[in-house]
Design an enzyme around this catalytic site. Structure first.
Site, mmCIF file in Angstrom:
data_model
loop_
_atom_site.group_PDB
_atom_site.id
_atom_site.type_symbol
_atom_site.label_atom_id
_atom_site.label_comp_id
_atom_site.label_asym_id
_atom_site.label_seq_id
_atom_site.Cartn_x
_atom_site.Cartn_y
_atom_site.Cartn_z
ATOM 1 N N LYS A 185 0.813 -1.203 0.000
ATOM 2 C CA LYS A 185 0.000 0.000 0.000
ATOM 3 C C LYS A 185 0.866 1.280 0.000
ATOM 4 O O LYS A 185 2.070 1.218 0.267
ATOM 5 C CB LYS A 185 -0.926 -0.005 1.226
ATOM 6 C CG LYS A 185 -1.944 -1.157 1.214
ATOM 7 C CD LYS A 185 -2.815 -1.167 -0.042
ATOM 8 C CE LYS A 185 -4.112 -1.926 0.089
ATOM 9 N NZ LYS A 185 -4.019 -3.389 0.084
HETATM 10 C C1 LIG Z 1 -5.394 -4.223 0.729
HETATM 11 C C2 LIG Z 1 -6.859 -4.061 0.748
HETATM 12 C C3 LIG Z 1 -7.660 -4.557 1.787
HETATM 13 C C4 LIG Z 1 -7.141 -5.451 2.874
HETATM 14 O O1 LIG Z 1 -6.050 -4.997 3.538
HETATM 15 P P1 LIG Z 1 -5.014 -6.035 4.207
HETATM 16 O O2 LIG Z 1 -4.226 -5.122 5.092
HETATM 17 O O3 LIG Z 1 -4.194 -6.633 3.116
HETATM 18 O O4 LIG Z 1 -5.795 -7.025 4.974
HETATM 19 C C5 LIG Z 1 -9.002 -4.279 1.766
HETATM 20 N N1 LIG Z 1 -9.559 -3.581 0.770
HETATM 21 C C6 LIG Z 1 -8.829 -3.109 -0.247
HETATM 22 C C7 LIG Z 1 -9.487 -2.312 -1.316
HETATM 23 C C8 LIG Z 1 -7.468 -3.357 -0.306
HETATM 24 O O5 LIG Z 1 -6.767 -2.930 -1.354
#
Ligand SMILES: *Cc1c(COP(=O)(O)O)cnc(C)c1O
Length: 397
Positions: free
Chosen positions: A186
């Site tokens: 992210k």
């Molecule tokens: C990455 C992501 C998640 C989940 O996050 P994690 O930290 O990987 O559990 C949920 N929704 C979206 C749109 C994402 O891109």
């Protein structure tokens, strides 16, 4: 997008200060921790940056969504409206609490189509969960009006759009609740982590208690604390939070770099008449983590995506065929393949997705290519990449 491209001295110093005391847990051990409260510090920084009253950090974006839903009292048999284009975490978090994921079409914003949302509302609907995919947002004005009209909660999944805004407000802060992920890929990352943000004190109180076995967090003797309701363990560790403390300071710098790289790429692709761009709702500003564009047909888009890959442009996604981000490949959801027995509410309430018509979503997603915007690219690298993309496309048309 990934903040790990820019790990440096700041991240190292934050982690080292946690290791120096050895207190890796966010609660208790007050004497040993030498003033280090990394999870709390991250929550304070996020609250300031996102202009909200309350933030609670947890172990992931997925658990943030689960905790957000539960904190508002959502549970077995309640329907949650979510888009066909998202990450599997959306329906995982809904199913985890026995609620029912109701899939709804996306439009040219690549997020929930407000008209389709309104059509999907039933007596069981409790939440509308827009997902701000690939750096840009849903039409939050329209969705808010719908939520007010039907007394529904608006829960923003802003995991992929941190740093973007809508009518001057940070994405995630506009709904009743918002969620972020700080997983490894992210815009800002702490390895694994997530956050729930809200201006609703009751939801926040529920969120921090639920994520720590129901601990009420009153007083400073953990063992003597009360448990007003059942909880679970979704805590973030101090090591992860420490990395987050460094990265949140750099969010605006990262978004600026993304904007520069995005703009170079977009200005070049704009010269191709066959390319059109994803619609950003009026008043919205992206976080520029992806450049998303449409080509004239599914066939051309498939060909272009393949050719880009063969020419070394390995940062472009064709979500239409992706196993994790588009409903067409979610047969584990359609067929309810779970390890254990699922709640009867879910079995009875889940729509038969093998018979659903998501042709509007297919119309857009079949023609969408998303180019990841990297932080580590130099201006020259982006220009060369843009030129190569244009050449590849022209040779494919
Ligand atoms: C990455 C992501 C998640 C989940 O996050 P994690 O930290 O990987 O559990 C949920 N929704 C979206 C749109 C994402 O891109």
């Amino acid at each position: 997008m990934p903040g790990f491209e820019k790990f440096g001295e700041l991240e190292k110093a934050e982690v080292q200060s946690v290791l120096d005391t050895g207190v890796l847990m966010r609660y208790g051990f007050d004497g040993m921790r030498d003033g280090n409260w990394k999870a709390r510090e991250l929550e304070k920084s996020l609250a300031e940056r996102m202009q909200v009253n309350h933030v609670h950090t947890v172990s992931s974006g997925t658990t943030a969504l689960t905790v957000a839903l539960l904190s508002a009292g959502i549970g077995a048999g309640d329907e949650v409206i979510m888009p066909t284009f998202t990450f599997v975490a959306s329906f995982e978090s809904i199913l985890a609490i026995g609620a029912i994921p109701v899939l709804v079409d996306v439009d040219d914003t690549l997020t929930l189509n407000p008209q389709a949302v309104e059509k999907a509302i039933t007596a069981k609907t409790k939440v509308v969960m827009p997902v701000h995919m690939c750096g840009s947002m849903a039409d939050l004005k329209a969705l808010k009006l719908i939520c007010e009209k039907y007394s529904l909660l608006l829960l923003e999944d802003a995991c992929q759009a941190i740093g973007g805004s809508y009518n001057g407000k940070p994405l995630g802060s506009i709904g009743d609740l918002g969620c972020f992920s700080f997983d490894y890929v992210k815009t800002i990352t702490c390895g694994e982590g997530g956050a729930v943000i809200t201006n609703n004190e009751a939801y926040y109180e529920n969120a921090h208690k639920y994520s720590d076995h129901g601990h009420d967090h009153v007083g400073n003797d953990r063992g003597a604390e009360q448990h007003p309701f059942l909880g679970y363990n979704f805590r973030i560790s101090e090591l992860n939070a420490a990395v987050g403390c460094a990265q949140i300071k750099r969010l605006d710098e990262f978004v600026e770099i993304q904007k520069r790289n995005y703009t170079i790429l977009r200005d070049t692709l704009e010269l191709i008449p066959q390319v059109t761009f994803r619609r950003v709702p009026e008043g919205g500003i992206e976080n520029y983590s992806f450049l998303n564009f449409f080509l004239p047909s599914e066939e051309i888009t498939r060909k272009v995506h393949k050719a880009l890959g063969e020419n070394g442009i390995d940062t472009c996604f064709y979500w239409f065929d992706n196993n994790w981000h588009y409903y067409r490949k979610w047969e584990h959801l359609t067929n309810l393949k779970s390890l254990g027995k699922l709640p009867q509410e879910v079995k009875n309430g889940l729509p038969d997705y093998s018979k659903s018509d998501f042709s509007e979503s297919d119309h857009w997603m079949g023609r969408t290519i998303s180019s990841l915007i990297k932080l580590s690219w130099t201006e020259e690298e982006v220009r060369n990449r843009a030129t190569k993309m244009v050449e590849t496309m022209k040779a494919t048309f």
